[in-house]
Design an enzyme around this catalytic site. Structure first.
Site, PDB file in Angstrom:
ATOM      1  N   GLY A 175      -9.515 -26.331  32.374  1.00 54.63           N
ATOM      2  CA  GLY A 175      -9.974 -25.533  31.261  1.00 54.63           C
ATOM      3  C   GLY A 175      -8.461 -25.233  30.853  1.00 54.63           C
ATOM      4  O   GLY A 175      -8.232 -25.213  29.613  1.00 54.63           O
ATOM      5  N   ASP A 176      -7.697 -24.862  32.023  1.00 58.40           N
ATOM      6  CA  ASP A 176      -6.167 -24.720  31.609  1.00 58.40           C
ATOM      7  C   ASP A 176      -5.433 -25.941  31.016  1.00 58.40           C
ATOM      8  O   ASP A 176      -4.828 -25.547  29.899  1.00 58.40           O
ATOM      9  CB  ASP A 176      -5.398 -24.648  32.976  1.00 58.40           C
ATOM     10  CG  ASP A 176      -5.616 -23.303  33.599  1.00 58.40           C
ATOM     11  OD1 ASP A 176      -6.101 -22.381  33.048  1.00 58.40           O
ATOM     12  OD2 ASP A 176      -5.636 -23.415  34.864  1.00 58.40           O
ATOM     13  N   HIS A 177      -5.519 -26.988  31.184  1.00 64.10           N
ATOM     14  CA  HIS A 177      -5.110 -28.223  30.469  1.00 64.10           C
ATOM     15  C   HIS A 177      -5.549 -28.306  28.985  1.00 64.10           C
ATOM     16  O   HIS A 177      -4.668 -28.612  28.237  1.00 64.10           O
ATOM     17  CB  HIS A 177      -5.289 -29.491  31.335  1.00 64.10           C
ATOM     18  CG  HIS A 177      -4.546 -29.578  32.319  1.00 64.10           C
ATOM     19  ND1 HIS A 177      -4.714 -30.597  33.473  1.00 64.10           N
ATOM     20  CD2 HIS A 177      -3.256 -29.111  32.701  1.00 64.10           C
ATOM     21  CE1 HIS A 177      -3.790 -30.534  34.328  1.00 64.10           C
ATOM     22  NE2 HIS A 177      -2.845 -29.643  34.103  1.00 64.10           N
TER      23      HIS A 177
END
Length: 402
Positions: A175-177
């Protein structure tokens, strides 16, 4: 073709961010030509030390997770609890085009670098922030990671799993990317707006919103009774499903137009009954008999190994893919052919890391500069800000900089 490497040449970015989401955005800005100064604590970004959680080394000579998120940047280490370091930081911001952060708003207010403060001092500055849950609401100050705000709260973990089993195992940084690349697009749009207006802006992306947006189709469908998680034995369609092969591997079939392609698929797997029986060969019949159809397909696919089915389905031009595992990706010829991966030469041998997902015809494949050591560029940055060698040494001895 002339290769350009300076799309963002002249753009200065000050990054005050940790872990993955905002730093991966900073990496992209740096690879596209911006001068990205990563401001770290004297101990460094915590992401430098989390590699062992995922069976990776985390030392100065080999730190793949840090290299992946922080390549092509400069590192300045400041103790922002001191007024002297805050003065250095404000000088950096005075020259910056973009301030990139994932600190919570309360922490930014405490440092005096929140949007309201900075927009008055530097109206041309673009303030870019990754949030866990957004700027408003009861949970706006809650700490958020992709495991929590994205996977759990965003509906990913609880719905993308086999029904009546445990929740999906979250892969770190997934999700961060996504959030980082969304923020990147907002920053680039804000830079374009500033060219026309001369004014900066505030750009925010939250992990929760990133997940909800990614699941937008299913969020809408759930309001019409399409409730997940589901079991693969009762899928939306038997031709949008995964099946096990003889050697224990899995194949994902992806044929949305059931009526149009059921005959072609039936012929490919060698079961004409799917094409001939009125209970199976049309979408109305499929909806009523999907469990039976899944069973029929399962019985066929379990009789051959993965590679046999790859050859058969490829010749038949059926949309499918083997369910690949992480450790197979560094050997994926398609990924290498398109420069999705690159080798980094560690002392114990090459390791494959992942390039940015956006490609430009005129940029080619940019060289990836290894991530900096903690405070590697502190001295040169302070010199460029007008500090003398004696002043820098005094700051170092006082543990204000590293």
């Amino acid at each position: 073709m002339e290769i350009q490497t300076n799309f963002l040449d002249g753009i200065k970015v000050v990054e005050l961010a940790t872990f993955v989401a905002a730093p991966c955005c900073g990496r992209a800005l740096a690879e596209w030509g911006a001068d990205v100064i990563k401001v770290e604590s004297l101990n460094g970004d915590p992401v430098r030390f989390v590699g062992p959680n995922f069976k990776m080394p985390s030392n100065e000579n080999e730190n793949p997770i840090h290299d992946l998120e922080n390549s092509s940047k400069k590192s300045v280490a400041l103790n922002l609890k001191t007024p002297e370091a805050k003065e250095v930081f404000e000088k950096l911001l005075s020259e910056a085009d973009v301030f990139l952060t994932n600190l919570r708003t309360e922490a930014l207010i405490g440092l005096g670098v929140d949007y309201e403060t900075l927009s008055k001092k530097f109206p041309q500055l673009i303030f870019a922030q990754i949030l866990g849950y957004g700027e408003k609401g009861p949970d706006k100050d809650k700490p958020g990671f992709d495991y929590t705000a994205y996977y759990a709260r965003g509906g990913v973990m609880g719905t993308l799993c086999e029904k009546d089993t445990s929740p999906l195992n979250g892969a770190p940084g997934f999700g961060d990317h996504q959030a980082g690349m969304y923020l990147l697009s907002g920053i680039c749009a804000a830079l374009f707006k500033r060219v026309r207006t001369g004014k900066g802006d505030k750009v925010t992306v939250s992990l929760l919103h990133t997940a909800i947006f990614g699941m937008g189709i299913m969020v809408a469908a759930s309001q019409y009774g399409n409730h997940w998680p589901i079991t693969r034995l009762e899928p939306s369609s038997p031709l949008l499903n995964a099946y096990k092969t003889k050697d224990g591997r899995w194949i994902q079939i992806a044929i949305p137009e059931y009526d149009k392609y059921i005959g072609k698929f039936a012929k490919a797997i060698g079961n004409e009954i799917l094409a001939e029986d009125i209970n199976y060969n049309n979408i109305k019949g499929m909806v009523k008999n999907r469990e039976e159809i899944v069973s029929i397909i399962e019985e066929k696919l379990i009789k051959k190994n993965l590679n046999e089915w790859i050859e058969i389905l490829t010749v038949a031009d059926i949309p499918f893919e083997k369910v690949q595992l992480f450790h197979e990706i560094p050997e994926d010829k398609q990924a290498w052919a398109n420069d999705y991966l690159y080798n980094i030469n560690y002392e114990n041998g090459n390791k494959a890391l992942v390039h940015l997902p956006v490609k430009f015809n005129s940029l080619g494949t940019p060289d990836v500069v290894p991530a900096p050591k903690i405070g590697e560029h502190t001295d040169i940055t302070l010199i460029n800000l007008g500090y003398t060698a004696e002043e820098i040494e005094k700051l170092r001895v006082s543990k204000i900089v590293r």
